[in-house]
Design a protein around this motif. Structure first.
Motif, PDB file in Angstrom:
ATOM      1  N   GLU A 114       0.966  -1.119   0.182  1.00 52.80           N
ATOM      2  CA  GLU A 114       0.052   0.025  -0.039  1.00 52.80           C
ATOM      3  C   GLU A 114       1.011   1.307   0.044  1.00 52.80           C
ATOM      4  O   GLU A 114       2.081   1.216   0.115  1.00 52.80           O
ATOM      5  CB  GLU A 114      -1.061   0.176   0.986  1.00 52.80           C
ATOM      6  N   ASP A 115       0.386   2.582  -0.198  1.00 49.23           N
ATOM      7  CA  ASP A 115       1.069   3.433  -0.235  1.00 49.23           C
ATOM      8  C   ASP A 115       1.601   3.703   1.243  1.00 49.23           C
ATOM      9  O   ASP A 115       1.062   3.636   2.061  1.00 49.23           O
ATOM     10  CB  ASP A 115       0.320   4.775  -0.521  1.00 49.23           C
ATOM     11  N   SER A 116       3.157   3.811   1.370  1.00 47.63           N
ATOM     12  CA  SER A 116       4.006   3.680   2.304  1.00 47.63           C
ATOM     13  C   SER A 116       4.864   4.655   2.622  1.00 47.63           C
ATOM     14  O   SER A 116       5.288   5.475   1.587  1.00 47.63           O
ATOM     15  CB  SER A 116       4.556   2.447   2.426  1.00 47.63           C
ATOM     16  N   GLN A 117       5.605   4.922   3.662  1.00 45.59           N
ATOM     17  CA  GLN A 117       6.720   5.908   4.201  1.00 45.59           C
ATOM     18  C   GLN A 117       7.521   5.061   4.745  1.00 45.59           C
ATOM     19  O   GLN A 117       7.262   4.237   5.741  1.00 45.59           O
ATOM     20  CB  GLN A 117       6.288   7.025   4.940  1.00 45.59           C
ATOM     21  N   VAL A 118       9.104   5.344   4.403  1.00 43.17           N
ATOM     22  CA  VAL A 118      10.063   4.720   5.276  1.00 43.17           C
ATOM     23  C   VAL A 118      10.982   5.748   5.681  1.00 43.17           C
ATOM     24  O   VAL A 118      11.120   6.775   4.994  1.00 43.17           O
ATOM     25  CB  VAL A 118      10.865   3.644   4.383  1.00 43.17           C
ATOM     26  N   CYS A 119      11.691   5.647   6.688  1.00 46.22           N
ATOM     27  CA  CYS A 119      12.737   6.444   7.300  1.00 46.22           C
ATOM     28  C   CYS A 119      14.018   5.632   6.874  1.00 46.22           C
ATOM     29  O   CYS A 119      14.333   4.676   6.905  1.00 46.22           O
ATOM     30  CB  CYS A 119      12.725   6.679   8.676  1.00 46.22           C
TER      31      CYS A 119
END
Length: 247
Positions: A114-119
């Motif tokens: 799914e639409d995601s964010q990572v550091c």
């Protein structure tokens, strides 16, 4: 820039580990404020990954670890016949990229479900900081150990459990991980397809679908496409037969 990185969208704003609501699940566990400030220098950017895009691919040069901030990923490898074999599912607060440490090359693909964010965490800098901060080094070792234990759990699933036991163990583990992040312990939306679950558990798609139907008929689950509600958690635990699998 690798082919995989072209699908990533760097975000301009700075990430602060000290203000992240996932800090008790991620690397900052046990760090004091000065140590958190130092860690913030490593985690200076987030990257957005759209659903279906690849964070990294097998064979890519390893430079960074990725802490999942939001969203859901799968890792997979290509088998000899060209099919993708799912090796894991990662959610918020978990690390991606550990596979690249030993050879400096990634050994799997990481794909956003799914639409995601990572550091983004530069590994070379993390190594330096880990030598300075015992808590950080300890937490990193705990995360790596957790991955080893999870791999052993999958081996147990594939080697000794029936289809019903495999799916029950998978659902119990998934809800346990979601509950640690503040979500319901009995209701969830599956981010992965039944085919992907089957690939991970070593089951055919038809077997996964049939087992979900059986669980619903037996009153263990209420299943509406990808929406799952656990009606009898004790019944799922009994199916696992105390094997203690972690998947």
């Amino acid at each position: 820039m690798t082919e995989a990185s072209t699908s990533l969208k760097p975000d301009a704003f700075k990430v602060a580990c000290s203000s992240c609501n996932l800090r008790e699940l991620c690397l900052p566990v046990g760090l004091d404020r000065p140590e958190l400030d130092r860690l913030d220098t490593l985690v200076s950017t987030r990257r957005s990954v759209s659903r279906g895009d690849t964070l990294f691919r097998s064979g890519d040069h390893f430079e960074s670890l990725y802490a999942v901030r939001t969203g859901f990923f799968k890792t997979c490898v290509s088998s000899e016949d060209g099919r993708d074999q799912v090796t894991g599912f990662q959610m918020a607060g978990e690390l991606l990229g550990l596979d690249g440490i030993s050879t400096d090359r990634h050994s799997c693909d990481a794909v956003a479900l799914e639409d995601s964010q990572v550091c983004v965490i530069q590994y070379s800098q993390l190594e330096i900081l880990s030598r300075e901060f015992t808590h950080l080094q300890h937490q990193f070792h705990k995360i790596m150990s957790r991955e080893i234990v999870r791999d052993h759990g999958v081996m147990l699933l594939l080697g000794s459990m029936r289809a019903e036991e495999r799916l029950a163990a998978f659902l119990l583990n998934l809800t346990q991980r979601l509950q640690a992040r503040g979500f319901s312990s009995s209701s969830l939306i599956l981010r992965m397809t039944r085919e992907e679950i089957g690939s991970y558990l070593g089951l055919k798609l038809e077997t996964v679908s049939r087992t979900f139907s059986k669980f619903q008929e037996d009153g263990l689950l209420d299943v509406k496409q990808r929406q799952i509600r656990i009606l009898n958690q004790d019944g799922l635990h009994q199916l696992v037969n105390g094997a203690g699998a972690t998947c």
